[in-house]
Scaffold this active site. Structure first.
Site: not given
Length: 97
Positions: A11, A36
């Protein structure tokens, strides 16, 4: 809700990459995961511009990045690279067969 799996991911915070342990949803099938994902994008108005890109994959990726979907500052460029790769073309050809 549902099953999750922990994965170490890279990240970015302020443009600086850092390994981070994160929880991701786990699905029984690819179809469940895709369904989803689509629900998630449609339920979050900030992704409207990305969804408006339709089948223009590069514009979709740029819209996701602009909406803050990924922390990687090169996210859209990486997706564009995948879309332009021979491997992607081969996978699409196989799916259409």
């Amino acid at each position: 809700n549902g099953a999750r799996v922990g994965v170490t991911t890279l990240e970015y915070d302020g443009g600086v990459p850092a390994p981070t342990r994160a929880q991701f949803r786990a699905y029984g099938s690819l179809g469940e995961g895709v369904a989803d994902y689509v629900r998630f994008l449609k339920a979050n108005g900030r992704y409207a511009a990305a969804l408006a890109a339709g089948s223009r994959g590069a514009d979709f990726a740029a819209g996701l990045q602009a909406a803050g979907y990924a922390t990687d500052p090169a996210y859209a460029d990486k997706i564009r690279g995948i879309l332009a790769s021979p491997g992607f073309d081969a996978a699409i050809t196989t799916l259409k067969a």
